[in-house]
Design a protein around this motif. Structure first.
Motif, PDB file in Angstrom:
ATOM      1  N   SER A   1      59.804 -60.555 -46.412  1.00  0.00           N
ATOM      2  CA  SER A   1      59.727 -61.976 -46.766  1.00  0.00           C
ATOM      3  C   SER A   1      58.690 -62.710 -45.934  1.00  0.00           C
ATOM      4  O   SER A   1      58.283 -63.830 -46.276  1.00  0.00           O
ATOM      5  N   LEU A   2      58.246 -62.082 -44.829  1.00  0.00           N
ATOM      6  CA  LEU A   2      57.181 -62.653 -43.999  1.00  0.00           C
ATOM      7  C   LEU A   2      55.814 -62.080 -44.363  1.00  0.00           C
ATOM      8  O   LEU A   2      54.809 -62.425 -43.741  1.00  0.00           O
ATOM      9  N   GLY A   3      55.797 -61.186 -45.363  1.00  0.00           N
ATOM     10  CA  GLY A   3      54.531 -60.637 -45.833  1.00  0.00           C
ATOM     11  C   GLY A   3      54.180 -59.279 -45.289  1.00  0.00           C
ATOM     12  O   GLY A   3      53.070 -58.795 -45.521  1.00  0.00           O
ATOM     13  N   PHE A   4      55.083 -58.635 -44.554  1.00  0.00           N
ATOM     14  CA  PHE A   4      54.817 -57.272 -44.087  1.00  0.00           C
ATOM     15  C   PHE A   4      54.782 -56.320 -45.279  1.00  0.00           C
ATOM     16  O   PHE A   4      55.555 -56.481 -46.234  1.00  0.00           O
ATOM     17  N   ILE A   5      53.901 -55.331 -45.219  1.00  0.00           N
ATOM     18  CA  ILE A   5      53.721 -54.357 -46.292  1.00  0.00           C
ATOM     19  C   ILE A   5      54.280 -53.013 -45.833  1.00  0.00           C
ATOM     20  O   ILE A   5      53.911 -52.515 -44.765  1.00  0.00           O
ATOM     21  N   TRP A   6      55.145 -52.419 -46.628  1.00  0.00           N
ATOM     22  CA  TRP A   6      55.731 -51.132 -46.282  1.00  0.00           C
ATOM     23  C   TRP A   6      55.253 -50.042 -47.234  1.00  0.00           C
ATOM     24  O   TRP A   6      55.222 -50.250 -48.456  1.00  0.00           O
ATOM     25  N   GLU A   7      54.882 -48.913 -46.691  1.00  0.00           N
ATOM     26  CA  GLU A   7      54.674 -47.718 -47.488  1.00  0.00           C
ATOM     27  C   GLU A   7      56.015 -46.991 -47.605  1.00  0.00           C
ATOM     28  O   GLU A   7      56.774 -46.922 -46.645  1.00  0.00           O
ATOM     29  N   GLU A   8      56.273 -46.439 -48.768  1.00  0.00           N
ATOM     30  CA  GLU A   8      57.558 -45.793 -49.003  1.00  0.00           C
ATOM     31  C   GLU A   8      57.785 -44.667 -47.987  1.00  0.00           C
ATOM     32  O   GLU A   8      56.923 -43.831 -47.749  1.00  0.00           O
ATOM     33  N   GLY A   9      58.974 -44.683 -47.396  1.00  0.00           N
ATOM     34  CA  GLY A   9      59.355 -43.627 -46.469  1.00  0.00           C
ATOM     35  C   GLY A   9      58.882 -43.820 -45.050  1.00  0.00           C
ATOM     36  O   GLY A   9      59.186 -42.984 -44.182  1.00  0.00           O
TER      37      GLY A   9
END
Length: 478
Positions: A87-95
């Motif tokens: 919700s703060l804009g962090f981007i996650w790669e799966e896993g």
């Protein structure tokens, strides 16, 4: 009697010697305990240059990793949305354990830090149904740095920030030894709370200025006011993060929006210091890997179909109207265009003072590295337009949502829109910035606020509608 005294002296000597040995052993044990739990460094090396850019440490500090992990669950009410750090804009790669732009290091205990990718990676979607495509080197248009700082500060000031709440939350994810629990209870958690409360106080000045919102940062006022302790002023320095791809072709260009740096190496060190790296702990080898990587990242290809006939019609328009400032090899590309000519919002220029220059020039004294090319200029850099389609919103302060808007006179440009939604508008060339979903997921950008002006950059506004359409089609190919 003499024999008795000799025996007593011998026993006393042995006792004293034993006591000294015990004290030395205890001191050594305490020293080793302190070193192991607070200073011991375990290098985490990423073989891939790409992974190093995304997750490799730049010694930026941060907070204990195990505490950082549990904050969204413990203090969800302080977040802007229901999706934790996303919700703060962090981007996650799966896993992956941590988001792109976050490092995990072991210095005594696991610590969280920032990497260059936090502000220089983004996502886009062709449609709302698509999974996000991550592009490295792109200016983030989702991460909200000030909202993140305010969240962390709110956690530190919350009465629930106690060992009795935090330790069980950590243990739900990790096994803590009895000594770990003692360290977290009596040292790590109290010190982290103190640091987070101090973080809020250090950035309190941002409350008196317009919020930057996602994809923008207060560029150098944090360093001026917090690191250099220069007097507070009323300047506003909210700007977009720049793209950092293809930099091998940017040799000889000025860096930062106002050209305050002439060296890419120094610019990267400057970014590390802004992220929290200490001047005496700059990891030159790690930063060199970052520099080597961003020199070679290619600009991303436009992901939709391009009309080749229309693009061919647009090329001579670009060559005649834009190339001198925005093409590689252009006479003015990479140079600073005076503010009197470009006419865009001047708050960023007013923020950067000679006093800040002087402080920067001195900060590397005595270090293995140094700043030599920091300066004060009076305009904005004419940037090359490689990958321009993914650099929306446009202008240094991100005040123009679409490329088509930028070719209109300011009176016809969008005055209020929403930033931070990653679905792409192929017709206008930029991220969707209006409508219910963009409003719900985005941040309201008002060009009437100080520092948010969309005035200036009148180049190309006199073209016919047909020529503008052809020019935009060509720009998609860059």
């Amino acid at each position: 009697m003499a024999v008795l005294m000799t025996l007593l002296s011998s026993k006393v000597g042995k006792i004293i010697t034993t006591l000294i040995l015990v004290i030395l052993l205890m001191a050594g044990g305490v020293g080793y305990f302190a070193w192991y739990n607070f200073k011991r460094e375990v290098p985490i090396v990423y073989k891939s240059a790409e992974d190093h850019f995304k997750y490799g440490s730049i010694n930026s500090g941060g907070i204990p990793f195990f505490i950082w992990e549990v904050l969204p669950n413990l203090f969800a009410e302080h977040l802007p949305g229901p999706d934790g750090y996303q919700s703060l804009g962090f981007i996650w790669e799966e896993g992956k354990e941590m988001p792109v732009g976050v490092s995990k290091t072991i210095v005594g205990f696991p610590r969280q830090g920032s990497t260059c990718a936090l502000c220089h990676s983004t996502t886009y979607r062709k449609s709302p149904q698509d999974l996000p495509t991550i592009v490295l080197g792109a200016p983030t248009q989702k991460f909200d740095s000030i909202a993140n700082i305010r969240f962390l500060a709110a956690c530190g000031n919350d009465p629930k920030f106690t060992p009795d709440n935090i330790i069980p939350a950590i243990e739900a994810n990790h096994n803590l030894s009895w000594s770990d629990k003692l360290l977290y209870r009596y040292v790590i958690i109290p010190q982290t709370q103190k640091a987070l409360m101090g973080l809020g106080l250090g950035f309190a000045w941002t409350n008196s200025r317009p919020d930057p919102g996602p994809g923008r940062i207060p560029s150098f006022n944090p360093v001026k006011f917090i690191n250099f302790r220069l007097p507070l002023d009323d300047t506003i320095d909210n700007v977009d993060d720049p793209a950092v791809w293809n930099l091998r072709k940017h040799k000889g260009f000025y860096y930062h929006w106002d050209g305050l740096e002439g060296s890419l190496t120094e610019t990267i060190i400057m970014g590390a210091l802004a992220a929290g790296t200490k001047p005496d702990n700059v990891p030159l080898e790690n930063l060199q890997r970052v520099e080597d990587f961003i020199r070679l990242i290619p600009p991303p290809d436009y992901p939709f179909d391009i009309d080749p006939v229309l693009a061919a019609q647009g090329k001579p328009i670009f060559d005649n109207k834009c190339a001198s400032c925005h093409a590689f090899g252009g006479d003015r590309t990479g140079t600073v265009i005076p503010i009197q000519e470009v006419g865009t919002d001047d708050h960023r220029i007013e923020m950067w003072t000679q006093a800040a220059v002087d402080k920067y020039l001195a900060v590397g004294d005595g270090q293995e590295w140094d700043f030599t090319q920091v300066q004060k200029q009076n305009g904005y850099v004419a940037v090359a337009l490689d990958g321009i389609w993914l650099r929306a919103p446009y202008l240094h302060n991100g005040s123009v949502p679409y490329l088509t808007d930028l070719l209109e006179v300011p009176e016809k440009r969008t005055t209020t829109f929403y930033r931070g939604y990653d679905v792409y508008n192929r017709d206008k060339v930029g991220f969707v910035s209006e409508g219910t979903t963009a409003e719900t997921e985005g941040f309201k950008y008002d060009t009437h606020l100080d520092g948010n002006s969309n005035q200036g950059h009148l180049y190309g506004t006199e073209l016919s509608s047909e020529d503008k359409q052809a020019l935009v089609e060509y720009l998609k190919t860059l």
